[in-house]
Design an enzyme around this catalytic site. Structure first.
Site, PDB file in Angstrom:
ATOM      1  N   CYS A  43      66.593  10.427  42.130  1.00 38.94           N
ATOM      2  CA  CYS A  43      66.463   9.028  41.237  1.00 38.94           C
ATOM      3  C   CYS A  43      66.861   8.046  42.222  1.00 38.94           C
ATOM      4  O   CYS A  43      65.772   7.303  42.476  1.00 38.94           O
ATOM      5  CB  CYS A  43      68.179   8.858  40.582  1.00 38.94           C
ATOM      6  SG  CYS A  43      67.770   7.033  40.754  1.00 38.94           S
ATOM      7  N   CYS A  48      63.671   7.310  40.297  1.00 32.54           N
ATOM      8  CA  CYS A  48      63.788   5.855  39.669  1.00 32.54           C
ATOM      9  C   CYS A  48      63.933   4.473  40.422  1.00 32.54           C
ATOM     10  O   CYS A  48      63.044   3.532  40.749  1.00 32.54           O
ATOM     11  CB  CYS A  48      65.022   5.020  38.945  1.00 32.54           C
ATOM     12  SG  CYS A  48      66.025   7.269  38.213  1.00 32.54           S
ATOM     13  N   LYS A  51      60.157   4.708  42.547  1.00 30.43           N
ATOM     14  CA  LYS A  51      59.654   4.042  41.587  1.00 30.43           C
ATOM     15  C   LYS A  51      59.460   2.307  41.420  1.00 30.43           C
ATOM     16  O   LYS A  51      58.240   1.759  41.319  1.00 30.43           O
ATOM     17  CB  LYS A  51      59.937   5.076  40.283  1.00 30.43           C
ATOM     18  CG  LYS A  51      59.474   4.629  38.796  1.00 30.43           C
ATOM     19  CD  LYS A  51      59.241   3.429  38.227  1.00 30.43           C
ATOM     20  CE  LYS A  51      60.311   3.540  37.683  1.00 30.43           C
ATOM     21  NZ  LYS A  51      60.590   4.655  36.674  1.00 30.43           N
ATOM     22  N   TYR A 180      57.462   9.254  30.566  1.00 33.22           N
ATOM     23  CA  TYR A 180      57.118   8.072  31.285  1.00 33.22           C
ATOM     24  C   TYR A 180      56.761   7.813  32.862  1.00 33.22           C
ATOM     25  O   TYR A 180      55.940   6.878  33.006  1.00 33.22           O
ATOM     26  CB  TYR A 180      58.780   8.337  31.561  1.00 33.22           C
ATOM     27  CG  TYR A 180      59.496   8.358  30.354  1.00 33.22           C
ATOM     28  CD1 TYR A 180      60.689   7.045  30.206  1.00 33.22           C
ATOM     29  CD2 TYR A 180      60.054   9.038  29.920  1.00 33.22           C
ATOM     30  CE1 TYR A 180      61.768   6.491  30.086  1.00 33.22           C
ATOM     31  CE2 TYR A 180      61.106   8.817  28.506  1.00 33.22           C
ATOM     32  CZ  TYR A 180      61.674   7.896  28.934  1.00 33.22           C
ATOM     33  OH  TYR A 180      62.801   7.457  27.833  1.00 33.22           O
ATOM     34  N   GLU A 184      54.370   4.839  34.121  1.00 34.10           N
ATOM     35  CA  GLU A 184      54.621   4.037  34.988  1.00 34.10           C
ATOM     36  C   GLU A 184      53.835   3.899  36.061  1.00 34.10           C
ATOM     37  O   GLU A 184      53.734   3.250  37.138  1.00 34.10           O
ATOM     38  CB  GLU A 184      55.869   4.816  35.333  1.00 34.10           C
ATOM     39  CG  GLU A 184      57.039   4.378  33.998  1.00 34.10           C
ATOM     40  CD  GLU A 184      57.991   4.426  34.612  1.00 34.10           C
ATOM     41  OE1 GLU A 184      59.468   4.039  33.963  1.00 34.10           O
ATOM     42  OE2 GLU A 184      58.692   5.739  35.025  1.00 34.10           O
ATOM     43  N   HIS A 438      67.402 -20.955  24.047  1.00 33.85           N
ATOM     44  CA  HIS A 438      65.699 -21.586  23.867  1.00 33.85           C
ATOM     45  C   HIS A 438      66.086 -22.251  24.880  1.00 33.85           C
ATOM     46  O   HIS A 438      66.706 -22.541  25.884  1.00 33.85           O
ATOM     47  CB  HIS A 438      65.821 -21.992  22.982  1.00 33.85           C
ATOM     48  CG  HIS A 438      64.040 -22.961  22.454  1.00 33.85           C
ATOM     49  ND1 HIS A 438      62.837 -22.383  22.078  1.00 33.85           N
ATOM     50  CD2 HIS A 438      63.927 -23.675  22.932  1.00 33.85           C
ATOM     51  CE1 HIS A 438      62.828 -22.753  22.242  1.00 33.85           C
ATOM     52  NE2 HIS A 438      62.460 -23.467  22.717  1.00 33.85           N
ATOM     53  N   GLU A 443      65.087 -14.122  22.051  1.00 32.13           N
ATOM     54  CA  GLU A 443      65.457 -15.629  20.837  1.00 32.13           C
ATOM     55  C   GLU A 443      65.192 -15.116  20.243  1.00 32.13           C
ATOM     56  O   GLU A 443      65.854 -15.626  19.036  1.00 32.13           O
ATOM     57  CB  GLU A 443      65.977 -16.616  21.395  1.00 32.13           C
ATOM     58  CG  GLU A 443      64.264 -17.400  20.983  1.00 32.13           C
ATOM     59  CD  GLU A 443      63.999 -19.135  21.670  1.00 32.13           C
ATOM     60  OE1 GLU A 443      64.282 -19.358  20.658  1.00 32.13           O
ATOM     61  OE2 GLU A 443      63.515 -19.324  22.410  1.00 32.13           O
TER      62      GLU A 443
HETATM   63  P1  NDP Z   1      57.820  13.191  29.865  1.00 32.39           P
HETATM   64  O1  NDP Z   1      58.091  14.454  29.267  1.00 32.39           O
HETATM   65  O2  NDP Z   1      58.032  11.980  29.588  1.00 32.39           O
HETATM   66  O3  NDP Z   1      56.578  13.267  29.467  1.00 32.39           O
HETATM   67  C1  NDP Z   1      55.347  14.596  29.756  1.00 32.39           C
HETATM   68  C2  NDP Z   1      54.356  14.368  29.783  1.00 32.39           C
HETATM   69  O4  NDP Z   1      52.913  15.175  30.355  1.00 32.39           O
HETATM   70  C3  NDP Z   1      53.879  14.097  27.730  1.00 32.39           C
HETATM   71  O5  NDP Z   1      53.429  13.544  27.712  1.00 32.39           O
HETATM   72  C4  NDP Z   1      53.338  15.383  27.586  1.00 32.39           C
HETATM   73  O6  NDP Z   1      52.956  16.096  26.156  1.00 32.39           O
HETATM   74  C5  NDP Z   1      51.953  16.187  28.936  1.00 32.39           C
HETATM   75  N1  NDP Z   1      52.337  17.205  29.384  1.00 32.39           N
HETATM   76  C6  NDP Z   1      53.992  18.270  29.244  1.00 32.39           C
HETATM   77  N2  NDP Z   1      53.275  19.378  29.165  1.00 32.39           N
HETATM   78  C7  NDP Z   1      51.411  19.221  29.379  1.00 32.39           C
HETATM   79  C8  NDP Z   1      50.023  20.247  29.740  1.00 32.39           C
HETATM   80  N3  NDP Z   1      50.725  21.534  29.669  1.00 32.39           N
HETATM   81  N4  NDP Z   1      49.731  19.949  29.940  1.00 32.39           N
HETATM   82  C9  NDP Z   1      49.287  18.496  29.522  1.00 32.39           C
HETATM   83  N5  NDP Z   1      50.334  17.792  29.301  1.00 32.39           N
HETATM   84  C10 NDP Z   1      51.052  17.753  29.495  1.00 32.39           C
HETATM   85  O7  NDP Z   1      58.023  13.660  31.369  1.00 32.39           O
HETATM   86  P2  NDP Z   1      57.652  13.246  32.848  1.00 32.39           P
HETATM   87  O8  NDP Z   1      57.642  13.832  34.266  1.00 32.39           O
HETATM   88  O9  NDP Z   1      56.906  11.579  31.902  1.00 32.39           O
HETATM   89  O10 NDP Z   1      59.030  12.653  32.998  1.00 32.39           O
HETATM   90  C11 NDP Z   1      60.441  13.783  33.038  1.00 32.39           C
HETATM   91  C12 NDP Z   1      61.510  12.450  32.233  1.00 32.39           C
HETATM   92  O11 NDP Z   1      62.181  12.624  33.337  1.00 32.39           O
HETATM   93  C13 NDP Z   1      61.709  12.030  31.116  1.00 32.39           C
HETATM   94  O12 NDP Z   1      61.777  12.393  30.185  1.00 32.39           O
HETATM   95  C14 NDP Z   1      62.331  11.144  31.419  1.00 32.39           C
HETATM   96  O13 NDP Z   1      63.767  11.344  31.060  1.00 32.39           O
HETATM   97  C15 NDP Z   1      62.509  10.821  32.654  1.00 32.39           C
HETATM   98  N6  NDP Z   1      62.569   9.911  32.982  1.00 32.39           N
HETATM   99  C16 NDP Z   1      62.493   8.429  32.794  1.00 32.39           C
HETATM  100  C17 NDP Z   1      62.032   7.427  33.503  1.00 32.39           C
HETATM  101  C18 NDP Z   1      62.520   5.982  32.761  1.00 32.39           C
HETATM  102  O14 NDP Z   1      63.988   6.121  32.731  1.00 32.39           O
HETATM  103  N7  NDP Z   1      62.806   5.137  33.413  1.00 32.39           N
HETATM  104  C19 NDP Z   1      60.747   6.947  34.256  1.00 32.39           C
HETATM  105  C20 NDP Z   1      60.699   8.573  34.739  1.00 32.39           C
HETATM  106  C21 NDP Z   1      60.846   9.922  34.062  1.00 32.39           C
HETATM  107  P3  NDP Z   1      53.050  15.982  24.822  1.00 32.39           P
HETATM  108  O15 NDP Z   1      54.310  14.743  25.040  1.00 32.39           O
HETATM  109  O16 NDP Z   1      51.850  16.344  23.772  1.00 32.39           O
HETATM  110  O17 NDP Z   1      54.281  16.862  24.817  1.00 32.39           O
END
Ligand code: NDP
Length: 449
Positions: A43, A48, A51, A180, A184, A438, A443
C-alpha cells in the site's frame, strides 16, 4: 525466561503486519517483524499511496480545461514525469520512515531480511543465516502481481510494481486486465497524455461491481479517449525495433511502446517454508484461516492479502488489530467482512458499498432501485458533459439501504460516509428524513424518490 526468542514473530511489514506488531508489543509482547523489501508494504511503497499521487497528477489535464471555463487563462503547460517520480519517491521515503519510527516507538524489533519458516516455531533469516524461534508466528506477506505465463512475450510486460519507477513516460501503452489496477492505471496514463488502450478478456470491465457502474465507467473512459476493448484476449507480445506488437487472439494487432499487465495478484506464499510448518493453503495458494485469522496450526496466524479474503489495506489493518487483541489481550475479536466500502480511483472515480443490484435481487427477491444521473456542478461551465451516477438499492421488505454505488467526482469520499449508514442498517426512510446539503452532489442520496 521464555523458551522462545520472541513472543511474536511477524513475517511481512505491510499494513497488516505492522498494525499487528505494534498492538501486540503495546500489550507487552516481545515482537520482531521481518521485511525483505521496504517497511510499509504494498500500500505505502507500491500501491494505494503512490497510485493516488499519480491519480492526482493525471487529473490536472482535466482541471486545466475546467479552469478555462471559469475564466482562467492557464497558458501552455508541460508535464515532467521525472519530477513526479522524484517527488513521489520523497513522500514514500517519508512514510517509510514514519512506519519504521512507529514500530520502534512501540518496541518492535525490525529485521531487514527474508524470513522462511522451518517448523511451527522456527524461522530462518536468509541473509543473516540465522535461526530464531517464536511462540506465535503471524504471516502477513501480502500478494504479488500475477502475469499469465501462457502468453508468449508477456515477460516483456511490466506490472504496477514497475509502473511506479518508469524512467520515461511512454507515448503509448496497452494495459491488460479489467479490474481495479487496470482501470486506475489506464486513467492515470491517459490523463498524463499517453495514448492508452485497455484490453479486457470479458464482456465488461470490473466484474463483480454493479452493472450500471461498469457500463457507465467503460462508456466514460471511451468518451475520454481511452481505447477500451472488451472480449479482447492477448495472443502474443513481440518486441520489434524498440516497439511492442500486441497480437490479439482474433487477429487485430496494436503497436505500442509498453504493455502493462494488471491481471490480478496472487498470495505471497511461495518459498516461505509454510509446508514445513504444516500450514494449509487453498486452491489459489492463499493461507486458510478461521474467523480469528488462525491457520490450521494452533500458534500460526495470517492476515491481509496472503489470506485472500477482502484484499484491501484497511481490511488487513483491521485483521492485524483483531489478531493482536485476540492473542495478546485475551479478547477474541473477529472481523466483519460485510459491507466494506471501497473506491476505484478510475476517471471518473467509483465508490461502492454493499450489494450490487444483481446480488440484492438474488438475496432479497424484491428490491427498489433508485438512480440519479446528473452533470456535476463543477463541469457545467465547461464542455465536459460526463454525468455523475448515483444508485441506491433498497430491500423492499425492511426498507433497508443494502447497496450504494456512485460514479463521479469524490465518489470514494461520499461512499465512505454512506458506509456508516449502511453498516448501521439505515432505511430509505432514514435517508429521506435527512435534509439535503445544498448545493452538493451527495444531496442526491437523500432526495431520490
Ligand atoms: P482484480 O482481481 O481486481 O482484476 C484482475 C483483472 O485481470 C480482472 O479483470 C480479470 O478478469 C483479469 N484477469 C485475470 N486473469 C487473467 C488472465 N489470465 N488473462 C487476462 N485477464 C485476466 O486485480 P487487480 O490486479 O486489479 O487488483 C488486485 C487487488 O488489489 C484487487 O482485487 C483489489 O482488492 C486490490 N486493489 C484495490 C484498489 C482500491 O481499493 N482502489 C486499487 C488496486 C488494487 P476477470 O474479471 O474476467 O477474472
Amino acid at each position: 525466561m521464555s523458551e522462545y526468542d520472541y513472543d511474536l514473530f511477524v513475517i511481512g511489514a505491510g499494513s497488516g503486519g505492522v498494525r499487528a506488531s505494534r498492538m501486540a508489543a503495546q500489550h507487552g509482547a516481545k515482537v520482531a517483524v521481518a521485511e525483505e523489501f521496504r517497511v510499509g508494504g504494498t500500500c505505502v511503497i507500491r500501491g494505494c499511496v503512490p497510485k493516488k499521487l499519480f491519480v492526482y497528477a493525471s487529473h490536472f489535464s482535466e482541471e486545466q480545461e475546467i479552469a478555462a471555463s471559469f475564466g482562467w487563462d492557464v497558458g501552455k503547460s508541460t508535464f515532467d514525469w521525472s519530477k513526479l517520480i522524484a517527488n513521489k519517491d520523497k513522500e514514500i521515503d517519508r512514510l517509510n520512515q514514519i512506519y519504521i519510527k512507529n514500530l520502534e516507538a512501540s518496541g518492535v524489533e525490525i529485521i531487514q531480511d527474508r524470513a522462511e519458516m522451518r517448523d511451527a516455531n522456527t524461522v530462518f533469516l536468509v541473509d543473516q543465516n540465522r535461526i530464531i524461534t517464536a511462540r506465535t508466528i503471524l504471516v502477513a506477506t501480502g500478494a504479488t502481481p500475477f502475469v499469465p505465463h501462457n502468453v508468449p512475450g508477456a515477460a516483456f510486460a511490466i506490472t504496477s510494481n514497475e509502473a511506479f519507477h518508469l524512467e520515461t513516460l511512454p507515448k503509448r501503452i496497452v494495459v491488460v486486465g479489467g479490474g481495479y489496477i487496470a482501470v486506475e492505471f489506464a486513467g492515470i496514463f491517459h490523463g498524463l497524455g499517453v495514448e492508452t488502450s485497455l484490453l479486457y478478456r470479458g464482456p465488461q470491465i470490473l466484474r463483480g461491481f454493479d452493472d450500471d457502474l461498469r457500463d457507465g465507467l467503460a462508456a466514460a473512459m471511451i468518451k475520454r479517449g481511452i481505447d477500451v476493448r472488451t472480449n479482447a484476449n492477448v495472443g502474443e507480445i513481440q518486441e520489434i525495433d524498440g516497439e511492442c506488437k500486441v497480437t490479439m487472439h482474433d487477429g487485430p494487432e496494436i503497436m505500442t511502446d509498453l504493455v502493462m499487465y494488471a491481471t490480478g495478484r496472487i498470495p505471497n506464499t511461495a518459498g516461505l517454508g509454510l509446508e514445513s510448518a504444516g500450514i494449509e493453503l487453498d486452491g489459489a495458494g492463499a493461507i486458510k484461516v478461521d474467523a480469528y485469522s488462525k491457520t490450521n496450526v494452533d500458534n500460526i496466524y495470517a492476515v491481509g492479502d496472503v489470506t485472500n479474503r477482502v484484499n484491501l489495506t484497511p481490511v488487513a489493518i483491521r485483521e492485524g488489530a483483531a489478531f493482536a487483541e485476540t492473542v495478546f489481550n485475551n479478547n477474541p475479536v473477529s472481523v466483519d467482512h460485510s459491507d466494506i466500502a471501497s473506491a476505484v480511483f478510475s476517471q471518473p472515480e467509483l465508490g461502492t458499498v454493499g450489494l450490487t443490484e444483481e446480488q440484492a435481487r438474488e438475496k432479497y427477491g424484491e428490491i427498489d432501485v433508485y438512480k440519479s444521473s446528473f452533470r456535476p456542478m463543477k463541469h457545467v461551465l465547461s464542455d465536459i458533459d460526463e454525468k455523475m451516477l448515483m444508485k441506491l438499492i433498497v430491500d423492499k421488505a425492511s426498507d433497508r439501504v443494502v447497496g450504494c454505488h456512485i460514479m463521479g467526482p469524490d465518489a470514494g469520499e461520499i461512499v465512505q460516509v454512506v458506509g456508516i449508514a449502511v453498516k448501521m442498517k439505515a432505511t430509505k426512510a432514514d435517508f429521506d428524513r435527512t435534509i439535503a446539503l445544498h448545493p452538493s452532489a451527495a444531496e442526491e442520496l437523500v432526495t431520490m424518490r
